[in-house]
Design an enzyme around this catalytic site. Structure first.
Site: not given
Ligand code: NAP
Length: 244
Positions: A135, A148
């Protein structure tokens, strides 16, 4: 690498990006897509996408026996796409900071590592590729999704290390760094988002064009360009996005 005629495993294949990847692989002429999902219902639904070329399998990447069984079953794999992931949208000091961090590390980092280890023998014997979906917020921390981001930073480091380790065997390891995408993971979050189809198309084009690090959407491309220029400034901008 030409994906036509290849056998590909996609984890998290019932999710937003996962399903778009399965469809994109079929469109590009993949010979077989092992579409992996956690539940029997999801497996059944995936199998119906193409009864000849989709082989739907049950997989929980955090379960060693499940990973071993799937790698034993899928013996002819050229490309592994580690797409399964969770985001508990939690910050480090938040109410479930510890639990969220552990769960995200378990799925996103340890799950990806387990899959890389299990599939390396067959992928290296076929000079194939491993694609790890990281990501853009694995490269800079977004505090509202702090735990995360830490797990995706670990995935970034993992893919660099695995890339170096497997290069002598001719295995290509590709990193994918999306910005926000319109899937279950970002449901209810108001912001500009790419579509899963856009992301899947960019990933598969990147694999076919031998791109090592794929920034699949305008947001991830813009953040990446800024990170190359002035990483401290990006950190400061993201640091303003703190939990209410
Ligand atoms: N959406 C975004 O904005 C965004 C941005 C950057 C990167 N990503 C990454 O893109 C990937 C795909 O996410 P998505 O946006 O498509 O989200 P999604 O629709 O929520 O899909 C996530 C997939 O991962 C699966 N999964 C979760 N835990 C698993 C486990 N233990 N074992 C096997 N599968 C598991 C889910 O299965 P279940 O349906 O059974 O839960 C689901 O199929 C993730 O790695 C995510 O971190 C997403």
């Amino acid at each position: 690498m030409d994906l036509e005629g290849k056998n590909v495993v996609v984890t998290g294949a019932n999710g937003g990006i996962g399903k778009a990847l399965v469809k994109g692989l079929l469109d590009r002429g993949a010979a077989k897509v092992y579409a992996a999902a956690r539940t029997a219902n999801a497996v059944e639904e995936l199998a119906r996408l193409d009864i000849d070329r989709v082989v739907a399998v049950r997989l929980d990447v955090t379960n060693a026996a499940s990973v071993a069984a799937v790698s034993e079953y899928c013996k002819d794999v050229d490309v592994l796409i580690n797409n399964a992931g969770v985001n508990r949208c939690m910050w480090f000091m938040g109410p479930t900071g510890m639990e969220s961090a552990r769960e995200e590390m378990d799925v996103n980092f340890f799950g990806t590592l387990a899959m890389c280890r299990a599939f390396t023998p067959m992928i290296s014997s076929r000079s194939g590729a491993i694609v790890n979906v990281c990501s853009i917020i694995g490269l800079v921390n977004l505090p509202v999704n702090g735990t995360y981001c830490a797990s995706k930073a670990a995935v970034h480091s993992l893919l660099q290390g695995v890339r170096a380790e497997l290069a002598p065997q001719g295995v290509r390891v590709i990193g994918v760094y999306p910005g926000p995408v319109d899937t279950k993971m970002t449901a209810g979050q108001e912001m500009p988002k790419a579509t899963p189809d856009q992301i899947a198309t960019a990933i598969l084009a990147g694999v076919e064009n031998d791109v090592e690090d794929i920034f699949p959407d305008p947001m991830s491309q813009a953040v990446h360009a800024k990170l190359l220029q002035d990483p401290k400034q990006v950190e400061k901008e993201f640091a303003t996005m703190i939990p209410a």
